[in-house]
Write a protein that holds these residues in place. Structure first.
Motif, PDB file in Angstrom:
ATOM      1  N   ASP A 268     -14.233 -19.061  -4.473  1.00 52.87           N
ATOM      2  CA  ASP A 268     -14.203 -18.228  -5.676  1.00 52.87           C
ATOM      3  C   ASP A 268     -13.654 -16.842  -5.347  1.00 52.87           C
ATOM      4  O   ASP A 268     -13.999 -15.853  -5.990  1.00 52.87           O
ATOM      5  CB  ASP A 268     -15.599 -18.135  -6.302  1.00 52.87           C
ATOM      6  N   PRO A 271     -11.686 -15.187  -8.432  1.00 54.36           N
ATOM      7  CA  PRO A 271     -12.580 -14.668  -9.478  1.00 54.36           C
ATOM      8  C   PRO A 271     -13.425 -13.479  -9.020  1.00 54.36           C
ATOM      9  O   PRO A 271     -13.664 -12.548  -9.791  1.00 54.36           O
ATOM     10  CB  PRO A 271     -13.450 -15.879  -9.827  1.00 54.36           C
ATOM     11  N   ARG A 272     -13.916 -13.502  -7.785  1.00 56.77           N
ATOM     12  CA  ARG A 272     -14.690 -12.360  -7.296  1.00 56.77           C
ATOM     13  C   ARG A 272     -13.850 -11.087  -7.304  1.00 56.77           C
ATOM     14  O   ARG A 272     -14.317 -10.007  -7.686  1.00 56.77           O
ATOM     15  CB  ARG A 272     -15.223 -12.645  -5.885  1.00 56.77           C
ATOM     16  N   ALA A 274     -11.302 -10.432  -9.201  1.00 60.51           N
ATOM     17  CA  ALA A 274     -11.056 -10.027 -10.588  1.00 60.51           C
ATOM     18  C   ALA A 274     -12.280  -9.340 -11.190  1.00 60.51           C
ATOM     19  O   ALA A 274     -12.154  -8.315 -11.880  1.00 60.51           O
ATOM     20  CB  ALA A 274     -10.668 -11.250 -11.421  1.00 60.51           C
ATOM     21  N   VAL A 275     -13.465  -9.895 -10.946  1.00 64.16           N
ATOM     22  CA  VAL A 275     -14.684  -9.299 -11.486  1.00 64.16           C
ATOM     23  C   VAL A 275     -14.891  -7.894 -10.933  1.00 64.16           C
ATOM     24  O   VAL A 275     -15.188  -6.945 -11.676  1.00 64.16           O
ATOM     25  CB  VAL A 275     -15.903 -10.198 -11.174  1.00 64.16           C
ATOM     26  N   ARG A 279     -14.888  -4.258 -12.886  1.00 68.09           N
ATOM     27  CA  ARG A 279     -16.069  -3.385 -12.851  1.00 68.09           C
ATOM     28  C   ARG A 279     -15.730  -1.999 -12.321  1.00 68.09           C
ATOM     29  O   ARG A 279     -16.240  -0.989 -12.819  1.00 68.09           O
ATOM     30  CB  ARG A 279     -17.164  -4.023 -11.989  1.00 68.09           C
ATOM     31  N   ALA A 298     -23.163  -9.388  -9.137  1.00 68.28           N
ATOM     32  CA  ALA A 298     -22.495 -10.258 -10.109  1.00 68.28           C
ATOM     33  C   ALA A 298     -22.710 -11.701  -9.688  1.00 68.28           C
ATOM     34  O   ALA A 298     -22.580 -12.034  -8.501  1.00 68.28           O
ATOM     35  CB  ALA A 298     -21.004  -9.939 -10.175  1.00 68.28           C
ATOM     36  N   SER A 300     -22.442 -16.107 -11.100  1.00 69.80           N
ATOM     37  CA  SER A 300     -21.517 -17.008 -11.793  1.00 69.80           C
ATOM     38  C   SER A 300     -21.472 -16.731 -13.288  1.00 69.80           C
ATOM     39  O   SER A 300     -20.408 -16.804 -13.917  1.00 69.80           O
ATOM     40  CB  SER A 300     -21.912 -18.462 -11.538  1.00 69.80           C
ATOM     41  N   SER A 301     -22.596 -16.376 -13.864  1.00 71.20           N
ATOM     42  CA  SER A 301     -22.633 -16.083 -15.298  1.00 71.20           C
ATOM     43  C   SER A 301     -21.851 -14.833 -15.660  1.00 71.20           C
ATOM     44  O   SER A 301     -21.492 -14.629 -16.822  1.00 71.20           O
ATOM     45  CB  SER A 301     -24.084 -15.934 -15.765  1.00 71.20           C
ATOM     46  N   ASP A 302     -21.569 -13.992 -14.647  1.00 75.27           N
ATOM     47  CA  ASP A 302     -20.766 -12.785 -14.864  1.00 75.27           C
ATOM     48  C   ASP A 302     -19.284 -13.018 -14.602  1.00 75.27           C
ATOM     49  O   ASP A 302     -18.479 -12.092 -14.744  1.00 75.27           O
ATOM     50  CB  ASP A 302     -21.262 -11.658 -13.947  1.00 75.27           C
ATOM     51  N   GLY A 303     -18.951 -14.220 -14.178  1.00 73.06           N
ATOM     52  CA  GLY A 303     -17.551 -14.549 -13.903  1.00 73.06           C
ATOM     53  C   GLY A 303     -17.300 -14.979 -12.478  1.00 73.06           C
ATOM     54  O   GLY A 303     -16.320 -15.666 -12.199  1.00 73.06           O
ATOM     55  N   ALA A 304     -18.176 -14.599 -11.551  1.00 75.35           N
ATOM     56  CA  ALA A 304     -18.034 -15.015 -10.146  1.00 75.35           C
ATOM     57  C   ALA A 304     -19.285 -14.616  -9.381  1.00 75.35           C
ATOM     58  O   ALA A 304     -19.902 -13.588  -9.681  1.00 75.35           O
ATOM     59  CB  ALA A 304     -16.805 -14.387  -9.500  1.00 75.35           C
TER      60      ALA A 304
END
Length: 356
Positions: A268, A271-272, A274-275, A279, A298, A300-304
């Motif tokens: 991931d 995605p990490r 990107a999150v 932020r 953060a 998984s529910s936050d995107g990663a």
């Protein structure tokens, strides 16, 4: 078990430091060795191959920094072990790269200037949950540059900060040039930076001088500067300066990325990244490194899953977990460490360390 051990390692020479460290780690080194034996075997490395790669890493280290090779030899002797066992631990990144066992990836690192203009950095250290009891914060008050480091049992160093305010964060990477054979271990490079560098410039020079056998990203910071370097046997590339440096577990330099191994299906990393980038775009209110580290909370529910939790039934080698969270403040000569992920607060508190 999420436990934060601390040890002071006195001595100004390799032998005296090694003896002190062996006395301080004798209770938990055997457990770490046993887990790595299992990880190496699960990756397909036979004991003879582990020994050969470890001795090749020792030769490379002796050529590049003979005092560090001597320190590991002395630590092994004081621990009642053959030297190759400790060199294998220090070259665990290289050995797993040789086996093609990069896997999901580990760690998310961020660094930049906070609202007050102070340079700050933070990262999660994600690794195998079986090694949750195999690390400590070590303080070396009599090193050339006194330093403090979060590191694993038997390893020279990892994440840390020295008395000149030079900090090291880093993430594993995977490249087709990673042979794992005959290069200086990335953890030894981290140690040489911490015990020698006086600013980011000298830290960069140390990194560029090391012949590597596996890839990692080094985010280097002092009170005035952040530099993010992707280091591989194929070369070392410094990423362009940015308001915030964000790095996970994929190459971002175009030339090195062209030779990168394909991203693991379970990774991931993208995605990490990107999150965290999103932020940090709204992070002007963050004050200090511990405040910055809050952004790492953060899931998984936050995107990663920047804050990583192992699945209860995950087999050996795939139980990735955030074992510690680290925050660096070079201007204040302070490293803060939280056992486990950033979501563990306030039940667990930051412990703060200075390198002097």
């Amino acid at each position: 078990m999420l436990e934060l051990r601390t040890r002071r390692v006195p001595g100004s020479g390799p032998g005296t430091r090694a003896a002190a460290l062996a006395a301080g780690t004798e209770a938990w080194l055997p457990g770490a060795l046993a887990v790595y034996d299992r990880l190496f075997a699960a990756a397909g490395l036979a004991p003879a191959q582990v020994r050969r790669l470890a001795l090749a890493a020792r030769t490379a280290l002796a050529d590049w920094a003979s005092d560090l090779a001597e320190e590991l030899d002395s630590y092994a002797e004081a621990s009642g072990l053959p030297a190759w066992r400790i060199h294998a631990l220090n070259a665990r990144t290289e050995l797993l790269a040789a086996a093609g066992a990069a896997g999901r990836g580990e760690c998310s690192a961020i660094a930049g200037a906070d609202a007050a203009g102070a340079t700050v950095g933070a990262q999660t250290w994600d690794w195998h949950r079986e090694l949750a009891g195999g690390w400590a914060v070590l303080k070396y008050p009599q090193a050339r540059q006194p330093f403090v480091t979060l590191t694993e049992a038997g390893l020279l160093a990892k994440i840390g900060l020295n008395s000149s305010g030079v900090g090291v964060l880093f993430n594993v990477l995977a490249h087709r040039a990673d042979t794992g054979d005959g290069g200086v271990a990335v953890h030894a490079v981290a140690r040489r930076i911490l015990d020698t560098a006086t600013d980011v410039g000298t830290a960069v020079a140390i990194l560029r001088s090391a012949p590597l056998a596996a890839s990692s990203c080094f985010t280097l910071l002092d009170a005035d500067r952040v530099a993010c370097l992707e280091a591989s046997p194929a070369g070392v590339a410094e990423l362009p300066p940015a308001r915030w440096s964000v790095h996970t577990n994929h190459f971002r330099d175009p030339e090195l990325a062209a030779g990168a191994l394909p991203t693991d299906p379970d990774s991931d990393s993208l995605p990490r990244h990107a999150v965290l980038t999103a932020r940090l775009a709204d992070a002007e209110h963050q004050d200090g490194a511990e405040g910055l580290a809050d952004l790492l909370c953060a899931h998984s529910s936050d995107g990663a899953g920047v804050c990583c939790h192992a699945q209860p039934d995950a087999p050996l080698g795939s139980g990735w977990q955030t074992l510690a969270t680290v925050a660096l403040e070079p201007g204040h000569r302070r490293m803060s460490v939280l056992a486990g992920g950033p979501c563990g607060r306030p039940a667990r508190e930051w412990l703060r360390f200075s390198p002097g």
